[in-house]
Design a protein around this motif. Structure first.
Motif, PDB file in Angstrom:
ATOM      1  N   ASP A 102     -65.965  -3.830  -6.291  1.00  4.46           N
ATOM      2  CA  ASP A 102     -67.173  -3.021  -6.066  1.00  4.46           C
ATOM      3  C   ASP A 102     -68.410  -3.891  -5.840  1.00  4.46           C
ATOM      4  O   ASP A 102     -69.522  -3.372  -5.725  1.00  4.46           O
ATOM      5  N   GLY A 103     -68.228  -5.225  -5.819  1.00  4.59           N
ATOM      6  CA  GLY A 103     -69.355  -6.122  -5.575  1.00  4.59           C
ATOM      7  C   GLY A 103     -70.140  -6.463  -6.836  1.00  4.59           C
ATOM      8  O   GLY A 103     -71.070  -7.261  -6.796  1.00  4.59           O
ATOM      9  N   ARG A 104     -69.756  -5.845  -7.958  1.00  8.08           N
ATOM     10  CA  ARG A 104     -70.432  -6.200  -9.215  1.00  8.08           C
ATOM     11  C   ARG A 104     -69.860  -7.503  -9.753  1.00  8.08           C
ATOM     12  O   ARG A 104     -68.709  -7.839  -9.484  1.00  8.08           O
ATOM     13  N   ILE A 105     -70.667  -8.212 -10.547  1.00  4.47           N
ATOM     14  CA  ILE A 105     -70.278  -9.535 -11.006  1.00  4.47           C
ATOM     15  C   ILE A 105     -70.363  -9.594 -12.522  1.00  4.47           C
ATOM     16  O   ILE A 105     -71.363  -9.167 -13.111  1.00  4.47           O
ATOM     17  N   ALA A 106     -69.300 -10.100 -13.126  1.00  2.00           N
ATOM     18  CA  ALA A 106     -69.234 -10.119 -14.588  1.00  2.00           C
ATOM     19  C   ALA A 106     -69.038 -11.541 -15.100  1.00  2.00           C
ATOM     20  O   ALA A 106     -68.432 -12.380 -14.442  1.00  2.00           O
ATOM     21  N   ASN A 107     -69.552 -11.781 -16.288  1.00  2.00           N
ATOM     22  CA  ASN A 107     -69.313 -13.031 -17.012  1.00  2.00           C
ATOM     23  C   ASN A 107     -67.831 -13.053 -17.390  1.00  2.00           C
ATOM     24  O   ASN A 107     -67.309 -12.059 -17.888  1.00  2.00           O
ATOM     25  N   ALA A 108     -67.138 -14.174 -17.136  1.00  2.00           N
ATOM     26  CA  ALA A 108     -65.682 -14.184 -17.316  1.00  2.00           C
ATOM     27  C   ALA A 108     -65.186 -15.551 -17.759  1.00  2.00           C
ATOM     28  O   ALA A 108     -65.930 -16.530 -17.746  1.00  2.00           O
ATOM     29  N   ARG A 109     -63.935 -15.604 -18.179  1.00  2.00           N
ATOM     30  CA  ARG A 109     -63.218 -16.873 -18.346  1.00  2.00           C
ATOM     31  C   ARG A 109     -62.148 -16.908 -17.276  1.00  2.00           C
ATOM     32  O   ARG A 109     -61.425 -15.924 -17.103  1.00  2.00           O
TER      33      ARG A 109
END
Ligand SMILES: Nc1nc2c(c(=O)[nH]1)N[C@H]1C(S)=C(S)[C@@H](COP(=O)(O)O)O[C@H]1N2
Ligand SMILES: [Mo]
Length: 426
Positions: free
Chosen positions: A418-425
């Protein structure tokens, strides 16, 4: 006067020129479809009209005697996590997601105060230099500013920056995760000049620096650093320091943890031993997995972060995007930054934007074509001393989970379909 038809014609040819030039840019073929895909068809057909601001003269000179950004940029501000544990003891973060170069505009430089911002009249401010010196002395600001000065561009990072990411991805904004970071042009008198004025005893090995705020922030600085490149700073980005950054005088120690750059500097005492202040015993030490603690971890490690795209942004269109970010190291210049868009399976070398300065923020860029599917973006910096930014697992293996300061692991941002960006490992 230009007629309406000519005005209409210009953006069309401009668009074609842009798309032609864009093809093949940085190894990522743009193609006309890449940019046009997301744009509504009506936008291209719309006639260009003459807007009101073109029909009459604008605001006069001196509209704002001290300039500020356009009101449309009013969301570009310092922010923090909210309530302060004690009045005055708080911090705000630099909006890295909105910045475009390597210099942090002064009004957006993060703040960290342990006891609020003292408002000091420079005419009343004094700097005392005493201890193991031949000629103890009290300097006025006039005494200091007339001495030979230098200007240097350096980053300043709080050693607590990114410290809440040790256990799991936490912040939902790069401003919150990495924003205790700035890069400014600092102007001041080399501390070595003042030390020469007072005459240093041969046995002096440490300098205590004390602030005039009600925290009376104090740190011990090794004599080698004091003589090498420590600055007594009175100006930032070309104008006098602002109150929140230490007006009228602060210490600045290039490459060292931010805490040691004592603001509102009022006293320097030379001694044989470190002074073992609260900020270098109870605080600003690093607990290790074996139960011991590191002390005097002055240098900021090699680190980088992607600032576009970050969780603060949404990718609206697939196709071409320029990944951009910042890299820095307390050990010297940045030598290389690698970027992965597939969770660390493949890495490509990013372009470093000149100038690449010693212990300053370095901007990196990499052309990327987003295919609209999930992606994991990471950056890995390497400095001229050969230090490589570690993965979170590597950092934890060396330092455990009990540290707060000096977190410099590789940051991952997950791009969703959806083009959203999340903090991730990764
Ligand atoms: N006197 C004094 N100096 C201080 C502090 C403080 O609270 N008091 N905070 C320190 C910390 S923890 C940091 S990270 C930097 C922040 O500098 P800035 O607010 O100009 O960004 O100042 C350092 N110098
Ligand atoms: Mo800090």
């Amino acid at each position: 006067m230009t007629n309406k038809n000519e005005k209409n014609a210009q953006p069309q040819s401009g668009r074609r020129r842009f798309l032609r030039q864009g093809a093949g840019l940085g190894g990522v073929a743009l193609g006309a479809g890449a940019l046009a895909a997301g744009a509504p068809a009506t936008a291209r057909a719309e006639a260009l009209t003459v807007p009101p601001w073109t029909r009459a003269p604008g605001e006069p000179v001196l509209w704002r005697a001290y300039g500020r950004p356009a009101e449309f940029e009013k969301n570009v501000i310092r922010r923090n996590r909210g309530a302060a544990p004690m009045p005055g003891a708080n911090s705000s973060m630099t909006p890295l997601q909105d910045l475009r170069g390597i210099i942090t505009p002064t009004g957006l430089v993060f703040e960290r105060h342990h006891a609020g911002i003292p408002l000091i009249d420079p005419a009343l401010h004094r700097l005392a230099v005493h201890g193991l010196v031949d000629r103890p002395r009290i300097f006025t600001m006039d005494d200091l500013v007339r001495l030979p000065s230098v200007s240097r561009i350096h980053f300043l990072e709080c050693s607590g920056n990114t410290g809440r990411e040790w256990r799991a991805p936490s912040a939902t904004s790069v401003q919150i995760s990495h924003g205790l970071l700035s890069c400014c042009e600092w102007t001041g008198v080399p501390l070595s000049v003042v030390l020469e004025e007072v005459g240093v005893h041969p046995e002096a090995a440490w300098v205590l620096a004390e602030g005039a705020d009600s925290a009376a922030m104090t740190r011990s600085v090794p004599m080698a650093k004091a003589l090498e490149d420590a600055l007594l700073v009175y100006a930032q980005n070309g104008e006098m320091l602002r109150p929140e950054h230490g007006y009228p005088l602060r210490l600045f120690l290039p490459g060292f943890e931010g805490n040691m750059s004592i603001k509102w500097l009022r006293r320097l005492k030379l001694g044989r031993e470190p002074f073992m202040t609260r900020e270098e015993t109870a605080k600003y030490t690093d607990s290790l997995p074996d139960g011991s603690a590191r002390q005097f971890t002055f240098l900021m490690d090699v680190k980088s972060v992607i600032t576009f795209p970050a969780p603060d942004h949404v990718l609206r269109d697939r196709g071409f995007h320029e990944i951009a970010g910042l890299a820095w190291s307390g050990h010297g210049r940045i030598r290389r930054v690698d970027v992965s868009v597939d969770g660390g399976r493949g890495w490509r070398e990013a372009k470093l934007q000149a100038p690449v300065l010693d212990r300053a923020l370095t901007r990196f860029r990499l052309s990327w074509r987003w295919d609209g599917g999930p992606a994991v973006l990471q950056s890995r910096a390497i400095d001229e001393a050969g230090n490589v930014q570690p993965l979170p697992d590597q950092l934890v293996a060396a330092r455990g989970y009990e540290s707060t300061y000096h977190y410099n692991a590789i940051q991952a941002w997950r791009v969703g379909a959806d083009g959203r960006i999340a903090n991730a490992r990764a």
